[in-house]
Design an enzyme around this catalytic site. Sequence first.
Site, PDB file in Angstrom:
ATOM      1  N   GLY A   8       0.818  -1.204   0.000  1.00 25.74           N
ATOM      2  CA  GLY A   8       0.000   0.000   0.000  1.00 25.74           C
ATOM      3  C   GLY A   8       0.852   1.255   0.000  1.00 25.74           C
ATOM      4  O   GLY A   8       0.509   2.268   0.606  1.00 25.74           O
ATOM      5  N   SER A 125      -7.195   0.079  13.104  1.00 30.18           N
ATOM      6  CA  SER A 125      -7.926   1.350  13.072  1.00 30.18           C
ATOM      7  C   SER A 125      -8.724   1.581  14.344  1.00 30.18           C
ATOM      8  O   SER A 125      -9.288   0.643  14.926  1.00 30.18           O
ATOM      9  CB  SER A 125      -8.882   1.359  11.873  1.00 30.18           C
ATOM     10  N   GLU A 127     -11.461   2.753  14.330  1.00 27.35           N
ATOM     11  CA  GLU A 127     -12.847   2.423  13.989  1.00 27.35           C
ATOM     12  C   GLU A 127     -13.275   1.105  14.629  1.00 27.35           C
ATOM     13  O   GLU A 127     -14.459   0.863  14.824  1.00 27.35           O
ATOM     14  CB  GLU A 127     -13.011   2.332  12.464  1.00 27.35           C
ATOM     15  N   TYR A 149     -15.808  -1.869   7.078  1.00 23.63           N
ATOM     16  CA  TYR A 149     -14.386  -1.547   7.181  1.00 23.63           C
ATOM     17  C   TYR A 149     -13.864  -1.908   8.572  1.00 23.63           C
ATOM     18  O   TYR A 149     -12.822  -2.555   8.719  1.00 23.63           O
ATOM     19  CB  TYR A 149     -14.176  -0.056   6.910  1.00 23.63           C
TER      20      TYR A 149
END
Length: 312
Positions: A8, A125, A127, A149
């Site tokens: 990435g 994350s 999240e 996600y």
Amino acid sequence: MKQALICGVSGQDGAYLAQLLLAKGYKVCGTSRDAQISSFHNLARLGIRDRVQFTSMSLTDFRSVLQVLTKVKPDEIYNLAGQSSVALSFDQPVETLESIATGTLNLLEAIRFMSSPIKFYNASSGECFGDTGDTPADETSPFRPRSPYAVAKAAAFWEVANYREAYGLFACSGILFNHESPLRPTRFVTQKIIAAARRIAGGDMEPLKLGNLAVKRDWGWAPEYVEAMYLMLQQDQPDDFVISTGQSHTLEDFVAKAFAAVGLDWRSHVEIDRTLFRPTDLAGGLGDPSKAKNKLGWQARHQMPDVVKMMV
């Protein structure tokens, strides 16, 4: 000279991490699904595109992953790949899960298969914690993911923990809360806001349409967050760390700061669009970075108002 493999590398974090590692004397190889046609524009913006080697790799194909690791022989692997948008994950849940959870699993299994002393960093994350409200989440806080996600990131986190405990791999996860920079694509709301403020300041009067302005987030500066990734792999023992500023602000605050930076009152230029509200949006996101400060010596140097100014 250490060899780092960044999965990435074309994204925001990948580009800043490549810049950091090159400055520390690393050889850096970056992956993309098709390295021959990728522009790697973020690396070009940082002036380092010609200093990074590239190779094609499909994270969801174990054979492809194993081939690349065998060829590159990295000392450190930084897994920053996968579908990175919370909003897009509601439209593409399968691709999100496969690119993040299956991709991470393939990397871990390839490292185990090779029996090499590779150090592995996984991008988790904030999240994963779901709605933290005003209570900062630390490494012991339970996960309550509320988006495809976040579900994928939570699965990848536990894969890393499992391989670390079961096979003794040096594998760790950085649980990063929101971090921004000028390299953010405009599909991220922060960059959308910055671009609109600059556009309107330049004379374009089309209003900016946004969703829920009451949500609160812990926003930091991306170039600082990649320093924490590097530090995690320099420790004697692998461990997981929350990386955040420890402060949260509303999206309305972010908007106000962005428009004020270009001399405008946001209330004259922003419209609320109900179609932009997510099915399960998080009211609050806040991290507790105490462990990173104590064990890594890492601390955020910039808060949200600084981030907005630098992005503008």
